[in-house]
Motif scaffolding. Sequence first.
Motif, short mmCIF file in Angstrom:
data_model
loop_
_atom_site.label_atom_id
_atom_site.label_comp_id
_atom_site.label_asym_id
_atom_site.label_seq_id
_atom_site.Cartn_x
_atom_site.Cartn_y
_atom_site.Cartn_z
N ALA B 331 -126.06 -12.86 25.45
CA ALA B 331 -125.33 -11.67 25.11
C ALA B 331 -123.91 -11.72 25.02
CB ALA B 331 -125.58 -10.77 26.53
N VAL B 332 -123.30 -12.85 25.53
CA VAL B 332 -121.98 -13.38 25.30
C VAL B 332 -121.68 -13.61 24.03
CG1 VAL B 332 -120.13 -14.56 25.78
CG2 VAL B 332 -121.40 -13.84 27.70
N LYS B 333 -122.73 -14.57 23.30
CA LYS B 333 -122.62 -14.90 21.98
C LYS B 333 -122.53 -13.86 20.97
CE LYS B 333 -125.00 -19.28 22.17
NZ LYS B 333 -126.45 -19.99 21.58
N PHE B 334 -123.75 -12.79 21.36
CA PHE B 334 -123.67 -11.81 20.59
C PHE B 334 -122.52 -10.87 20.45
CE2 PHE B 334 -125.35 -7.44 19.27
CZ PHE B 334 -125.84 -8.05 17.89
N ALA B 335 -122.05 -10.58 21.54
CA ALA B 335 -120.83 -10.08 21.68
C ALA B 335 -119.89 -10.25 21.01
CB ALA B 335 -120.35 -9.54 23.01
N SER B 336 -119.74 -11.69 20.91
CA SER B 336 -118.40 -12.11 20.14
C SER B 336 -118.85 -12.22 18.63
CB SER B 336 -118.23 -13.74 20.51
OG SER B 336 -119.26 -14.36 20.33
N TRP B 337 -120.08 -12.21 18.37
CA TRP B 337 -120.54 -12.03 16.97
C TRP B 337 -119.81 -10.64 16.57
CZ3 TRP B 337 -123.76 -8.35 14.39
CH2 TRP B 337 -123.74 -8.70 13.05
N LEU B 338 -120.26 -9.73 17.34
CA LEU B 338 -119.81 -8.25 17.16
C LEU B 338 -118.25 -8.28 17.08
CD1 LEU B 338 -122.09 -5.74 19.10
CD2 LEU B 338 -121.89 -5.79 16.82
N GLU B 339 -117.49 -9.02 17.56
CA GLU B 339 -116.09 -8.87 17.65
C GLU B 339 -115.73 -9.44 16.55
OE1 GLU B 339 -114.30 -10.29 21.10
OE2 GLU B 339 -115.24 -9.05 22.53
N SER B 340 -116.30 -10.67 16.08
CA SER B 340 -115.95 -10.98 14.76
C SER B 340 -115.93 -10.17 13.77
CB SER B 340 -116.64 -12.45 14.68
OG SER B 340 -118.08 -12.29 14.10
N LEU B 341 -117.07 -9.30 13.79
CA LEU B 341 -117.17 -8.30 12.73
C LEU B 341 -116.18 -7.35 12.82
CD1 LEU B 341 -120.91 -6.73 12.57
CD2 LEU B 341 -119.64 -8.20 11.22
N ALA B 342 -115.53 -7.04 13.89
CA ALA B 342 -114.15 -6.39 14.14
C ALA B 342 -113.04 -6.97 13.37
CB ALA B 342 -113.88 -5.93 15.48
N VAL B 343 -113.00 -8.25 13.46
CA VAL B 343 -111.88 -8.94 12.75
C VAL B 343 -111.71 -8.52 11.28
CG1 VAL B 343 -111.19 -11.20 12.05
CG2 VAL B 343 -111.40 -10.61 14.55
N THR B 344 -113.11 -8.81 10.69
CA THR B 344 -113.12 -8.69 9.10
C THR B 344 -112.32 -7.87 8.28
OG1 THR B 344 -115.50 -9.51 9.76
CG2 THR B 344 -114.91 -9.20 7.30
N PRO B 345 -112.39 -6.42 8.83
CA PRO B 345 -111.62 -5.67 7.99
C PRO B 345 -110.13 -6.02 8.01
CG PRO B 345 -112.68 -4.67 9.72
CD PRO B 345 -113.21 -5.91 9.92
N THR B 346 -109.53 -6.39 9.06
CA THR B 346 -108.15 -6.93 9.33
C THR B 346 -107.85 -8.12 8.16
OG1 THR B 346 -108.09 -6.35 11.66
CG2 THR B 346 -106.35 -7.57 10.82
N ILE B 347 -108.92 -8.89 8.16
CA ILE B 347 -108.64 -10.06 7.22
C ILE B 347 -108.77 -9.56 5.85
CG2 ILE B 347 -109.54 -12.07 6.53
CD1 ILE B 347 -110.59 -12.70 9.14
N ILE B 348 -109.90 -8.90 5.59
CA ILE B 348 -109.79 -8.15 4.21
C ILE B 348 -108.38 -7.47 3.83
CG2 ILE B 348 -110.83 -6.47 2.69
CD1 ILE B 348 -113.48 -7.45 4.44
N ASP B 349 -108.05 -6.62 4.89
CA ASP B 349 -106.73 -5.89 4.61
C ASP B 349 -105.62 -6.76 3.98
OD1 ASP B 349 -108.04 -3.65 4.99
OD2 ASP B 349 -107.24 -3.10 6.82
N LEU B 350 -105.51 -7.82 4.94
CA LEU B 350 -104.49 -8.81 4.91
C LEU B 350 -104.51 -9.51 3.62
CD1 LEU B 350 -102.17 -10.07 6.37
CD2 LEU B 350 -103.86 -11.95 7.15
N ARG B 351 -105.53 -9.98 3.12
CA ARG B 351 -105.73 -10.43 1.94
C ARG B 351 -105.46 -9.62 0.72
NH1 ARG B 351 -107.40 -14.83 -0.15
NH2 ARG B 351 -107.61 -16.65 1.36
N ASN B 352 -105.82 -8.50 0.72
CA ASN B 352 -105.63 -7.44 -0.29
C ASN B 352 -104.11 -7.26 -0.31
OD1 ASN B 352 -108.31 -7.24 -0.61
ND2 ASN B 352 -108.57 -5.18 0.33
N LYS B 353 -103.40 -7.30 0.99
CA LYS B 353 -102.08 -6.73 0.61
C LYS B 353 -101.37 -7.98 0.17
CE LYS B 353 -98.17 -4.92 2.96
NZ LYS B 353 -97.62 -3.86 3.70
N ILE B 354 -101.49 -9.13 0.44
CA ILE B 354 -100.77 -10.33 -0.08
C ILE B 354 -101.14 -10.40 -1.55
CG2 ILE B 354 -100.26 -12.63 0.27
CD1 ILE B 354 -99.52 -11.22 2.54
N GLU B 355 -102.37 -10.36 -1.85
CA GLU B 355 -102.88 -10.17 -3.37
C GLU B 355 -102.19 -9.68 -4.15
OE1 GLU B 355 -105.05 -12.58 -4.21
OE2 GLU B 355 -105.24 -11.88 -6.37
N ALA B 356 -102.06 -8.22 -3.51
CA ALA B 356 -101.21 -7.15 -4.34
C ALA B 356 -99.87 -7.54 -4.59
CB ALA B 356 -101.36 -5.58 -3.34
#
Lengths: 271, 421
Positions: B331-356
């Motif tokens: 359950a802990v492992k799965f929760a952290s996987w879910l949290e890592s899903l939460a991080v993804t949009p931020t990383i994408i946003d960050l990349r998009n910003k710098i890329e722009a």
Amino acid sequence: MALLFNLTFLVYIVAAVFYVVYFINQKRDIRTMAHLIFVGGALLHTAALVARYLTDGHTPITNMHEAVSFFAWSMTWGFLIFRWRYKVKNFGTFVSILVVLLMVVSAVSSQEVIPLPPALRSNWLPIHASIALMADAFLAMGFCGGVMYLLQENEIKSRRFGIFYERLPSLEALDSLNHHCLTVGFPLLTLGIITGSIWARQAWGTYWQWDPKETWSLITWFIYAALLHFRFTLGWRRRRAAIISIIGFGSALFTLWGVSYLLGGLHSYVG
Amino acid sequence: MLADNLMIIGVNHKVAPVEIREKLAHTGDCENPVVALKKMSGCNEGCFLGTCNRVEVICAGDGSDELAMAVRHMLFARSNLSDSEALKYSYTYRGQEAILHLFQVAASLDSMIIGEPQILGQLKKAYREAVENKGVGTILNKFINKSFSVAKRVRTETNIGGNAVSISFAAVQLAKKIFGSLEYKRVMLVGAGEMAELAAEHLLSQGIEEVVVANRTLANAVKLARQFKGRAVSLDDLVAELKNIDILISSTGARGLVLRREEVKPVMRQRMNSPLFLIDIAVPRDLDPALNNLDNVYLYDIDNLTDVVEVNKSAREKEADRAGRIVQEEAVKFASWLESLAVTPTIIDLRNKIEAIRRAELERTMPRLSSLPRKQQQAVELMMTSMVNKILHHPTLFLKADKGSCVQQERINLVREMFDL
């Protein structure tokens, strides 16, 4: 003859020991050996009886030693024939122990050959006495079945599983064993009483004179008759049948011994 | 956090008596519960599990109280209970708790008979149904499938499954010790439950003649009877039926006793003392303990049967503990996987910003470098790309890191603030 008897006794003891070992460790080889030894004992026993017949000059069932020995012999053969027809798990252990106990009784009784009293000199002697003793043999097997039933039922009912639960057959099998023994033993018992009564008519002039042995055999007969009757009408089976077959066998044993030793009467020359 | 969007609302044998559980929503309802779930606002994905002992709604959505209320309304629609009462007879788990709960259910740690194997099959069926009704998306797909693999792991790494199987096996063994052969014997199931069905199946494989099902609601009895090709009777006919049967397995959720000694005693006479094997797997007990005192009646409850298989209680509890730890860990492992899903949009946003930024700067500068040969122009472009990657490398690791000094959500906020995302 005494040698043959003692040898038989010894072989029975060895067979019983093997059966008990088999009962504990449940190894097939041991059972086969126990069975072979028991058959050997039965054959030896037959030889011993024949030898005794030849020395006595009459069927050897006139005193306690001979009667009980014949009883044990009938039980052994009854068991072996039964076993050939259908097998009941670990039945041999119980039967062989009872056979050994009977042989103990026979061995401690006087083995002296006494000349036959005039009253017993009749063709009815081998017929009546052997039928009566064979009846006892089958009732004794029913007794073993009853004891096994109660042991098994006790473990199932109390939900405490000890040595018997795994080793004894199902309650159903034990109950039908009990019934089978009774269906052979009871007609023999009836026949024993009838032949006795015919012989009594010839020897003493009356069919029935309420001597203690006659009375007790009638009591035994009524116990088993009731069991058979109520089995079909009221469903006296299983636990109740087991208990009654134990009581009935007690009564049969008392007829055989107790009456002779305690109550006397016309039959008291046996013993 | 994304994990918070997971929600499980359910009713099981621990929180609600059978009278309530009988009136809950069912997969057989005219509108499939999954379809109903999808219509609810705030619910993105949904799955519905219904068994004899439990009903569970698993959904991924906004996790709001309004959604929870809507789900409860659907579950208790047939029972005429107010929402506050429905709240009392149900549980609601969110996020980490929901993950733990589903894993426990799948691993059969939440079952009436811990370790009974049927729940996993029922969950798989529920999942299939949800897929067919398009109720399952990325999150539930991953979530429910993960619960299957957790259950499998628990089953292979602990002996928890041995428990239930051996209990029903022990029941068969005992029946054989009492009846000899089980051919032509009749079995009655009183109430329904995973364990009762398992035992009935075991008995059927031994040549049982007929299965009779008695239930408070005849409709449920008929349904179960059909499964065993048997006969259904109402619970009121229980005593009358006793003279026709040999084995009775009782697992109702009734509060009191279903069968008393005084009721059975006269029946035994009618039965001509043919034996009666009673198995009571209900908690609280259905069958009067005094029944065992009757001649030819053999009464066993779950603990007695467990004693037969000689699995002692502490060993069983140890297995359950081990299974519990596996479930926790997963359950802990799965929760952290879910949290890592939460991080993804931020990383994408960050990349998009710098890329722009990179692209804008490149477009401004390139015209001035037009005199340079093509090869050198490409070298400048390459330099900028690798600079962007090098600069983004550490912030990305910082976002994903597990062992970071502060909570993930705070790190996300920090990065977002820093780069004005």
